[in-house]
Scaffold this motif. Sequence first.
Motif, PDB file in Angstrom:
ATOM      1  N   ILE A  78       0.796  -0.733   0.010  1.00  0.00           N
ATOM      2  CA  ILE A  78      -0.248  -0.072  -0.146  1.00  0.00           C
ATOM      3  C   ILE A  78       0.971   1.231  -0.054  1.00  0.00           C
ATOM      4  CG2 ILE A  78      -1.252   1.310   2.089  1.00  0.00           C
ATOM      5  CD1 ILE A  78      -2.550  -1.551   1.907  1.00  0.00           C
ATOM      6  N   ARG A  79       2.173   1.480   0.699  1.00  0.00           N
ATOM      7  CA  ARG A  79       2.928   2.543   1.202  1.00  0.00           C
ATOM      8  C   ARG A  79       3.331   2.524  -0.350  1.00  0.00           C
ATOM      9  NH1 ARG A  79       7.963   4.204   1.153  1.00  0.00           N
ATOM     10  NH2 ARG A  79       8.742   1.941   0.857  1.00  0.00           N
ATOM     11  N   LEU A  80       3.695   1.673  -0.801  1.00  0.00           N
ATOM     12  CA  LEU A  80       4.486   1.292  -2.525  1.00  0.00           C
ATOM     13  C   LEU A  80       3.690   2.281  -3.220  1.00  0.00           C
ATOM     14  CD1 LEU A  80       6.546  -1.434  -2.258  1.00  0.00           C
ATOM     15  CD2 LEU A  80       7.796   0.630  -1.983  1.00  0.00           C
ATOM     16  N   SER A  81       2.555   1.634  -3.715  1.00  0.00           N
ATOM     17  CA  SER A  81       1.154   2.377  -4.640  1.00  0.00           C
ATOM     18  C   SER A  81       1.511   4.077  -3.961  1.00  0.00           C
ATOM     19  CB  SER A  81       0.245   1.069  -4.383  1.00  0.00           C
ATOM     20  OG  SER A  81      -0.866   1.871  -5.450  1.00  0.00           O
ATOM     21  N   ARG A  82       1.214   3.605  -2.707  1.00  0.00           N
ATOM     22  CA  ARG A  82       1.162   5.945  -2.883  1.00  0.00           C
ATOM     23  C   ARG A  82       1.961   6.538  -3.725  1.00  0.00           C
ATOM     24  NH1 ARG A  82      -0.796   5.327   3.289  1.00  0.00           N
ATOM     25  NH2 ARG A  82      -3.274   4.850   2.704  1.00  0.00           N
ATOM     26  N   GLU A  83       3.567   5.455  -3.486  1.00  0.00           N
ATOM     27  CA  GLU A  83       4.539   6.730  -3.832  1.00  0.00           C
ATOM     28  C   GLU A  83       4.970   6.239  -5.088  1.00  0.00           C
ATOM     29  OE1 GLU A  83       7.316   8.045  -2.286  1.00  0.00           O
ATOM     30  OE2 GLU A  83       6.105   8.202  -0.169  1.00  0.00           O
ATOM     31  N   ASP A  84       4.338   5.522  -6.210  1.00  0.00           N
ATOM     32  CA  ASP A  84       4.002   5.424  -7.142  1.00  0.00           C
ATOM     33  C   ASP A  84       3.293   6.407  -8.151  1.00  0.00           C
ATOM     34  OD1 ASP A  84       3.615   4.215  -9.964  1.00  0.00           O
ATOM     35  OD2 ASP A  84       2.092   2.634  -9.537  1.00  0.00           O
ATOM     36  N   TRP A  85       1.691   6.405  -7.501  1.00  0.00           N
ATOM     37  CA  TRP A  85       1.351   7.285  -7.704  1.00  0.00           C
ATOM     38  C   TRP A  85       1.534   8.814  -7.049  1.00  0.00           C
ATOM     39  CZ3 TRP A  85      -1.794   6.450 -11.885  1.00  0.00           C
ATOM     40  CH2 TRP A  85      -2.434   5.392 -12.023  1.00  0.00           C
ATOM     41  N   LYS A  86       2.219   9.274  -6.549  1.00  0.00           N
ATOM     42  CA  LYS A  86       2.426  10.558  -6.075  1.00  0.00           C
ATOM     43  C   LYS A  86       3.673  10.579  -7.462  1.00  0.00           C
ATOM     44  CE  LYS A  86       5.769  12.542  -2.951  1.00  0.00           C
ATOM     45  NZ  LYS A  86       6.068  12.479  -1.508  1.00  0.00           N
ATOM     46  N   ALA A  87       4.400   9.442  -8.032  1.00  0.00           N
ATOM     47  CA  ALA A  87       5.561   9.698  -8.456  1.00  0.00           C
ATOM     48  C   ALA A  87       4.726  10.104  -9.939  1.00  0.00           C
ATOM     49  CB  ALA A  87       6.594   8.786  -8.788  1.00  0.00           C
ATOM     50  N   ILE A  88       3.748   9.133 -10.320  1.00  0.00           N
ATOM     51  CA  ILE A  88       3.340   9.038 -11.783  1.00  0.00           C
ATOM     52  C   ILE A  88       2.540  10.531 -12.129  1.00  0.00           C
ATOM     53  CG2 ILE A  88       0.969   8.248 -13.157  1.00  0.00           C
ATOM     54  CD1 ILE A  88       0.944   5.431 -11.985  1.00  0.00           C
ATOM     55  N   LEU A  89       1.955  11.162 -10.788  1.00  0.00           N
ATOM     56  CA  LEU A  89       1.253  12.358 -11.199  1.00  0.00           C
ATOM     57  C   LEU A  89       2.574  13.849 -11.321  1.00  0.00           C
ATOM     58  CD1 LEU A  89      -1.457  11.723  -8.298  1.00  0.00           C
ATOM     59  CD2 LEU A  89      -2.204  11.774 -10.650  1.00  0.00           C
ATOM     60  N   ALA A  90       3.591  13.630 -10.742  1.00  0.00           N
ATOM     61  CA  ALA A  90       4.467  14.312 -10.851  1.00  0.00           C
ATOM     62  C   ALA A  90       5.391  14.849 -12.312  1.00  0.00           C
ATOM     63  CB  ALA A  90       5.399  14.110  -9.987  1.00  0.00           C
ATOM     64  N   GLU A  91       5.468  13.203 -13.214  1.00  0.00           N
ATOM     65  CA  GLU A  91       5.216  13.325 -14.266  1.00  0.00           C
ATOM     66  C   GLU A  91       4.564  14.680 -15.172  1.00  0.00           C
ATOM     67  OE1 GLU A  91       5.035   8.814 -15.969  1.00  0.00           O
ATOM     68  OE2 GLU A  91       5.719   8.388 -14.056  1.00  0.00           O
ATOM     69  N   THR A  92       6.242  14.758 -16.113  1.00  0.00           N
ATOM     70  CA  THR A  92       5.689  15.720 -17.118  1.00  0.00           C
ATOM     71  C   THR A  92       5.882  14.870 -18.613  1.00  0.00           C
ATOM     72  OG1 THR A  92       7.702  16.529 -17.107  1.00  0.00           O
ATOM     73  CG2 THR A  92       5.647  17.444 -15.889  1.00  0.00           C
ATOM     74  N   ASP A  93       5.993  14.347 -19.150  1.00  0.00           N
ATOM     75  CA  ASP A  93       6.336  13.328 -20.434  1.00  0.00           C
ATOM     76  C   ASP A  93       4.691  12.260 -20.785  1.00  0.00           C
ATOM     77  OD1 ASP A  93       6.824  11.371 -17.666  1.00  0.00           O
ATOM     78  OD2 ASP A  93       8.282   9.977 -19.802  1.00  0.00           O
ATOM     79  N   ASN A  94       5.833  12.252 -21.947  1.00  0.00           N
ATOM     80  CA  ASN A  94       4.600  10.963 -22.058  1.00  0.00           C
ATOM     81  C   ASN A  94       4.699  10.075 -23.167  1.00  0.00           C
ATOM     82  OD1 ASN A  94       2.028   9.968 -22.157  1.00  0.00           O
ATOM     83  ND2 ASN A  94       1.262  11.341 -23.671  1.00  0.00           N
ATOM     84  N   ASP A  95       5.150   9.615 -23.037  1.00  0.00           N
ATOM     85  CA  ASP A  95       6.206   8.702 -23.546  1.00  0.00           C
ATOM     86  C   ASP A  95       6.535   7.063 -23.465  1.00  0.00           C
ATOM     87  OD1 ASP A  95       7.983   7.192 -25.460  1.00  0.00           O
ATOM     88  OD2 ASP A  95      10.175   8.254 -24.304  1.00  0.00           O
ATOM     89  N   ARG A  96       5.192   6.322 -24.094  1.00  0.00           N
ATOM     90  CA  ARG A  96       4.903   4.890 -24.043  1.00  0.00           C
ATOM     91  C   ARG A  96       5.427   4.830 -22.750  1.00  0.00           C
ATOM     92  NH1 ARG A  96      10.908   4.092 -27.755  1.00  0.00           N
ATOM     93  NH2 ARG A  96      10.909   6.096 -26.362  1.00  0.00           N
ATOM     94  N   GLU A  97       3.612   5.238 -21.792  1.00  0.00           N
ATOM     95  CA  GLU A  97       3.622   5.158 -21.080  1.00  0.00           C
ATOM     96  C   GLU A  97       3.200   3.500 -20.328  1.00  0.00           C
ATOM     97  OE1 GLU A  97       5.100   7.406 -18.402  1.00  0.00           O
ATOM     98  OE2 GLU A  97       5.487   8.701 -19.808  1.00  0.00           O
TER      99      GLU A  97
END
Length: 418
Positions: A288-307
């Motif tokens: 659960i903790r890692l999933s929160r970290e995952d979405w924090k990182a995803i929402l901070a991304e500014t690129d859109n490259d073969r996600e």
Amino acid sequence: MTMRRTILAAALFAFLPASFAWAEMPDAAKSLFEAKSMAERNAALSTLEAAAAKDPASAYAAGAGEFFTALELLAGGLHRHGFDSPKSFMLPLMQLPVPDNPNPQPLTYEEFRAILVSFRDRLEESAATLGSVPANADIGMVVDLTRAGIDLNEDGAIAPDESFAAIMAALSRGSVDTSAAAPSLTFRFDRADGFWLQGYAEFLMAQADFWLAHDFKAMFDGSFHMLFPRAKLPLQDALVPLDGGMSGNMFASEWRFADFISLVHLVNWPVIEPERRQAARRHLLEMIRLSREDWKAILAETDNDREWLPGPQQKGANALTGLDVGQEQVTAWLATLTMAEDLLEGRVLLPHFRIAGKGINMKRFFDEPKPFDLVLSITGPGIAPYLESGKILTSNDFDQIQREFGGAGFLTFALWFN
């Protein structure tokens, strides 16, 4: 084939990592993902592990490679003993498309536990290595799922039909198109995907530790011949058809269904390693903790490259799943994580269909382990020791979250999101 099976296939095998851009990727990482043999892959992995302490890219690739070899340990152990997959959601660890073995070795309960221990311990190494990568590392590795794979049959080679694309196609019963006309199965895996992969390692460790916490020998002896029909299990001669159920006659499926009923009946497991059942809860909390970290990182991304897992700001569906992600799904998923954490911490109780006014304290279920009886847990007596008064999760709580996932369904997204 349903979208759910496609996502399940992706969830089990979408664990590839990231590093710097493809041109800057360590040579050993490229070798890891393009290896045609275990020897070549293992040499690359050793090089990456040696460099991991000083190079985040190498650590990232090494953590992924360790995950691969965990799956390989499981697949190889199953293949060695003639595993015949039931393709059942009830046995998620048993869905690898392991090739047929015409000359399987006999299998004992102790050997099966040893396979699970090796699998689980290798996952722990993977999680630790991935956890050593700095959260703000600049990661971005391009991987072609038709070229990366694992050895499913212990022949030392990583063949085209053992690629991750082929494995996912087998898991989804052919719904993954790997033809030249298909959408590209090349993805750029970034730092967020590392949290995602690490979370899946924790999820699989939780499953393995839960099994290993208990003595399931009676179930193994009484029903596992349906999974290993030629491995000389105790009831093979009495209950397995002489042809191993391969003839296609009218009883070819009925005998497996009968043994599945036996399996469910025999899930009456004494606790022999209580610390493993306690660890299973910790793994789920870490997931659960890692999933929160995952979405924090995803929402901070500014690129859109073969996600692999795009955020709402990254328009375009994932080429494999056909799904894109809106802010409503992200918000609902974060609420789901809070709900799951509250259940695992005992702040909210799990309802039982036949018991009013009390609910199951899941923290105590894991931390104060008593024999696990599946049937008695469903009917009530098995969970009686964990019943308490308090705040109970309601169907409305879950329905509000589920509605945000629309036609594709909550479980479809959950298997993808982790």
